[in-house]
Motif scaffolding. Sequence first.
Motif, mmCIF file in Angstrom:
data_model
loop_
_atom_site.group_PDB
_atom_site.id
_atom_site.type_symbol
_atom_site.label_atom_id
_atom_site.label_comp_id
_atom_site.label_asym_id
_atom_site.label_seq_id
_atom_site.Cartn_x
_atom_site.Cartn_y
_atom_site.Cartn_z
ATOM 1 N N UNK A 181 -22.455 6.376 -18.638
ATOM 2 C CA UNK A 181 -21.957 5.159 -18.009
ATOM 3 C C UNK A 181 -22.737 4.879 -16.728
ATOM 4 N N UNK A 182 -23.103 3.627 -16.547
ATOM 5 C CA UNK A 182 -23.662 3.158 -15.288
ATOM 6 C C UNK A 182 -22.577 2.352 -14.581
ATOM 7 N N UNK A 183 -22.285 2.735 -13.360
ATOM 8 C CA UNK A 183 -21.220 2.097 -12.579
ATOM 9 C C UNK A 183 -21.847 1.324 -11.432
ATOM 10 N N UNK A 184 -21.422 0.086 -11.260
ATOM 11 C CA UNK A 184 -21.911 -0.715 -10.136
ATOM 12 C C UNK A 184 -21.019 -0.497 -8.920
ATOM 13 N N UNK A 185 -21.624 -0.473 -7.771
ATOM 14 C CA UNK A 185 -20.864 -0.330 -6.521
ATOM 15 C C UNK A 185 -21.231 -1.480 -5.583
ATOM 16 N N UNK A 186 -20.224 -2.163 -5.106
ATOM 17 C CA UNK A 186 -20.428 -3.263 -4.168
ATOM 18 C C UNK A 186 -19.403 -3.205 -3.061
ATOM 19 N N UNK A 187 -19.681 -3.893 -1.966
ATOM 20 C CA UNK A 187 -18.766 -3.896 -0.830
ATOM 21 C C UNK A 187 -17.738 -5.014 -1.007
ATOM 22 N N UNK A 188 -16.524 -4.883 -0.395
ATOM 23 C CA UNK A 188 -16.126 -3.792 0.507
ATOM 24 C C UNK A 188 -15.086 -2.858 -0.086
ATOM 25 N N UNK A 189 -14.729 -3.015 -1.379
ATOM 26 C CA UNK A 189 -13.550 -2.311 -1.897
ATOM 27 C C UNK A 189 -13.833 -0.944 -2.511
ATOM 28 N N UNK A 206 -22.410 10.023 -15.489
ATOM 29 C CA UNK A 206 -22.247 8.758 -14.768
ATOM 30 C C UNK A 206 -23.334 8.585 -13.722
ATOM 31 N N UNK A 207 -23.839 7.359 -13.628
ATOM 32 C CA UNK A 207 -24.809 6.995 -12.602
ATOM 33 C C UNK A 207 -24.267 5.798 -11.841
ATOM 34 N N UNK A 208 -24.323 5.840 -10.523
ATOM 35 C CA UNK A 208 -23.879 4.728 -9.689
ATOM 36 C C UNK A 208 -25.102 3.961 -9.193
ATOM 37 N N UNK A 209 -25.049 2.647 -9.327
ATOM 38 C CA UNK A 209 -26.107 1.792 -8.798
ATOM 39 C C UNK A 209 -25.461 0.719 -7.911
ATOM 40 N N UNK A 210 -26.226 0.140 -7.020
ATOM 41 C CA UNK A 210 -25.745 -1.010 -6.281
ATOM 42 C C UNK A 210 -25.621 -2.195 -7.238
#
Length: 333
Positions: A181-189, A206-210
């Motif tokens: 799974x690739x998970x997106x991370x964004x602000x602010x939550x 799992x891999x986290x990307x912006x």
Amino acid sequence: MRLGGPQSFLLSPSTSATSEVGVLMSQRSSEVDAVVREFHEALARSSDMAVAVAAIQALTTVIKNSSAQTMMGLEKELKDAAASLQNCNPTAISLKAGCELFLRYTTRTSAIEANTFAAAKKRLIERGQHFAETSKRARATIAELGERFVRKGSTVLVHGHSRVAIAILRKAAAAGKQFSVIVTEGRPDETGLTMARVLEEMRVPTTVILDCAVAYAMERVDLVLVGAEAVVESGGVINKLGTYQIAIAAKEHNVPVYVAAESYKFARLFPLNQRDLPLERKQLDFGPLLPASVAIDNPSRDYTPPQYITLLFTDLGVLTAAAVSDELIQLYV
């Protein structure tokens, strides 16, 4: 979760009904406090509790505790209670849709047929409880359907922290499928980090990307899986900000976009653009380096048009976007 026919169980206005409305008006303050308290307590009892389901449970309690003596009085209590719940968060689309669907399901279907008010009220309580239980099971039903689309060796891109998307991935992992799974991370939550922690507990690679790196990563993605705050009449979805741009990138790379959503999130809305969405913005602090005169705009959600959605996984079945309007008609008529 299909509903009944169009008939309504309402009594004609009478002197007793009119006087009853006056009494109910004087009791409104305490009733509002009670339904809102029950709503928040339902959410507090379980971290997995959906907002709409908590509202459904609170409205069922209103029926149980009602002192109304006519269907007119009871229906007014329910409408006032639903309005109070929606006032808790006026921009929550799923809360509004859940309340509207509950009122339609309980008080305006041909299934409410009884010779006495007491019998009708009992039937309403039964239907409210059934609606709540069906809504709770919706997530499990969707997991059964959606899990089939997660293939061994596939890479899934997810956006936001969706409980129903998690249920699908959990079901696929329990079936012994190996996927990443690739998970997106964004602000602010920080919903991406929350999602990543859940997947780590499931032992899913799992891999986290912006979230701004979605287009860059899309060429190694096999499918996109997102939840929805609401599914609208066009078959498009309202979801966490960034869903729209992900869907555009996915379409460019011929990657299917799957949306997982319970039918109580089907909303009678028809947005034509992003400006048609209920206004909701979150606070975002860029720190002291940002000039004080610079404005910050941080909407919490966006609208993804139906042409970017491959399929919707719902408790009504696997639907195309074009089929949503037909399902909405059956739910509300």
